[in-house]
Design an enzyme around this catalytic site. Structure first.
Site, mmCIF file in Angstrom:
data_model
loop_
_atom_site.group_PDB
_atom_site.id
_atom_site.type_symbol
_atom_site.label_atom_id
_atom_site.label_comp_id
_atom_site.label_asym_id
_atom_site.label_seq_id
_atom_site.Cartn_x
_atom_site.Cartn_y
_atom_site.Cartn_z
ATOM 1 N N HIS A 1 13.556 0.889 -2.381
ATOM 2 C CA HIS A 1 13.502 1.656 -1.131
ATOM 3 C C HIS A 1 14.903 1.805 -0.533
ATOM 4 O O HIS A 1 15.308 2.892 -0.109
ATOM 5 C CB HIS A 1 12.605 0.940 -0.106
ATOM 6 C CG HIS A 1 11.153 0.943 -0.454
ATOM 7 N ND1 HIS A 1 10.482 2.060 -0.889
ATOM 8 C CD2 HIS A 1 10.223 -0.049 -0.397
ATOM 9 C CE1 HIS A 1 9.207 1.765 -1.097
ATOM 10 N NE2 HIS A 1 9.033 0.485 -0.807
ATOM 11 N N HIS B 1 11.548 -4.687 -5.191
ATOM 12 C CA HIS B 1 10.745 -3.621 -4.580
ATOM 13 C C HIS B 1 11.488 -3.008 -3.393
ATOM 14 O O HIS B 1 11.640 -1.782 -3.305
ATOM 15 C CB HIS B 1 9.400 -4.186 -4.124
ATOM 16 C CG HIS B 1 8.478 -3.159 -3.551
ATOM 17 N ND1 HIS B 1 7.549 -2.478 -4.300
ATOM 18 C CD2 HIS B 1 8.351 -2.679 -2.287
ATOM 19 C CE1 HIS B 1 6.895 -1.627 -3.527
ATOM 20 N NE2 HIS B 1 7.358 -1.737 -2.302
ATOM 21 N N GLU B 2 11.955 -3.855 -2.504
ATOM 22 C CA GLU B 2 12.653 -3.351 -1.320
ATOM 23 C C GLU B 2 14.024 -2.777 -1.684
ATOM 24 O O GLU B 2 14.501 -1.852 -1.022
ATOM 25 C CB GLU B 2 12.809 -4.479 -0.288
ATOM 26 C CG GLU B 2 11.496 -5.094 0.182
ATOM 27 C CD GLU B 2 10.502 -4.070 0.698
ATOM 28 O OE1 GLU B 2 10.922 -2.988 1.169
ATOM 29 O OE2 GLU B 2 9.283 -4.348 0.635
#
Length: 419
Positions: free
Chosen positions: A22, A18-19
């Site tokens: 980003h 997920h990170e």
């Protein structure tokens, strides 16, 4: 211990991807990423590489990518500050030191700040020790040292808010997107390693001491009917069996061209959520084909996404209640159950959680990625951003409400599993 390791690995993997989404799209947009963190709370490990510090934090319940320009990131040099400057041979400032005993650092130029801009014009102006007004250009990679802590300055064009709406939106959307990509990859790996189900109602493995084995069923048996109901696909077989926990059924099947029938009692299994379903201890036929594994990955990702949206719809309409939700405790207990079923069950569980995390983060709620994307949508329509302070207050309230919800869900989990 095995459950704890599986829980940490799965959550770490989900948060990392997920990170990572980003992080990659922030870097592609030219945004400075100050920190890439796995976990929350106190830092237990940190390693700086380039302009980013990569940290591992104590609590394995989340993570974050801290981008320049967010959350009061900037540092201002106020008039009257007494600072020490380190400059290169071209008199360009490489390091600014303040709020510490500058006399201990050699080769410093001392300055009482009159004006400074560390974002756009990149200069510092003030009075030197001879009371002369001097001005220095500040390097784009200048380091601020405050109380011994070093921070790289972030020129405005490297900050999150300096980017276009599309670039900012993509940097935020990429987190949930990578959760869907992770789920797809996991399902493809399952297809490659464990084979892709053919959906034919043919038994390829019989688990010892389970109802099917006790009734004498063998590998290669093709189920044709259960209690007179025709069975044409493996999904038909699973659906009927799961709907009859604890019941005795008549199963008709073909073996070596002969039609046979046995009676067996379906085993009742209760999962960590309190749901009871039937099992007889058989597995479906599978083929090992890379192309089919890729197709299988896409189909499973789609079907699981569709199912989670269906459950969300039930939550809105009242068919699914707050008490049915699980937090970290519930997920841990489910991990304990799934771990006992084997590595492929655990991989399926991780893929489901990854899709769930992606969808939850895309909900248009304050403090979630979806909430931020909603504000970007308002900005695109209005042609100007929503007031940063108002947006920040909305997200703050959202964080508080999410924390309250987490406490309530966790308490429900504790009561469900331990009392």
């Amino acid at each position: 211990m095995q459950t704890a390791i599986a829980f940490i690995v799965i959550f770490g993997l989900l948060v990392f991807f997920h990170e990572l989404g980003h992080f990659i799209f922030a870097k592609r947009a030219g945004i400075m990423v100050r920190e890439f963190a796995i976990g929350m709370g106190p830092k237990i490990y940190g390693k700086t590489h380039g302009e980013t510090i990569y940290t591992l934090r104590l609590l394995p319940i989340g993570g974050y990518v801290r981008m320049a320009g967010e959350d009061m990131d900037g540092t201002e040099l106020q008039p009257g500050y007494r600072v020490g400057l380190i400059v290169n041979e071209d008199n360009i400032v490489q390091k600014i030191i303040f709020n510490q005993n500058n006399r201990q650092v050699p080769d410093l130029l001392f300055l009482e700040v009159e004006r400074a801009d560390l974002e756009k014009d990149l200069f510092v102006e003030g009075y030197d020790e001879e009371e002369n007004l001097v001005r220095y250009t500040v390097a784009r990679n200048c380091i601020l040292v405050e109380n011994g802590k070093e921070t790289l300055i972030a020129p405005y064009d490297r900050q999150f808010n300096a980017k276009t709406v599309g670039q900012r939106a993509m940097a935020i959307f990429a987190g949930p997107l990578f959760n869907f990509i992770l789920a797809f990859v996991i399902y493809v790996l399952i297809g490659l390693l464990n084979g892709v189900p053919t959906n034919e109602p043919i038994i390829t493995d019989v688990v010892p001491d389970r109802p099917a084995a006790q009734a004498g069923m063998l590998e290669g048996d093709r189920v044709t009917a259960i209690d007179g109901q025709a069975i044409q696909t493996w999904e038909d077989l699973v659906s009927v069996i799961q709907s009859k926990p604890g019941e005795t059924i008549d199963m008709t099947f073909e073996r070596n061209g002969q039609v046979e029938q046995v009676a067996l009692t379906v085993k009742a299994v209760t999962d960590s959520g309190g749901n009871t379903y039937g099992q007889i201890g058989v597995t479906s036929p599978r083929v090992h084909n890379p192309l089919k594994a890729v197709v299988y990955g896409g189909e499973q990702t789609y079907h699981m996404t569709k199912e989670i949206f269906r459950l969300l719809g039930l939550l809105v309409t009242g068919g699914f209640h707050l008490d049915d939700l699980s937090g970290p405790v519930g997920i841990y207990k489910t991990t304990e159950t799934v771990t006992a079923w084997g590595i492929f069950a655990l991989m399926n569980f991780a893929a489901m959680l990854s899709i769930n995390l992606g969808i939850m983060n895309l909900l248009p709620l304050p403090a979630l990625d979806g909430g931020r994307l909603l504000f970007f949508g308002f900005e695109a329509v209005r042609g100007k951003p929503v007031d940063r302070q108002k947006e920040g207050m909305v997200h703050f309230v959202g964080i508080v409400l999410l924390m309250i919800l987490m406490v309530v869900v966790t308490w429900n989990d504790i009561q469900r599993f331990f009392f």
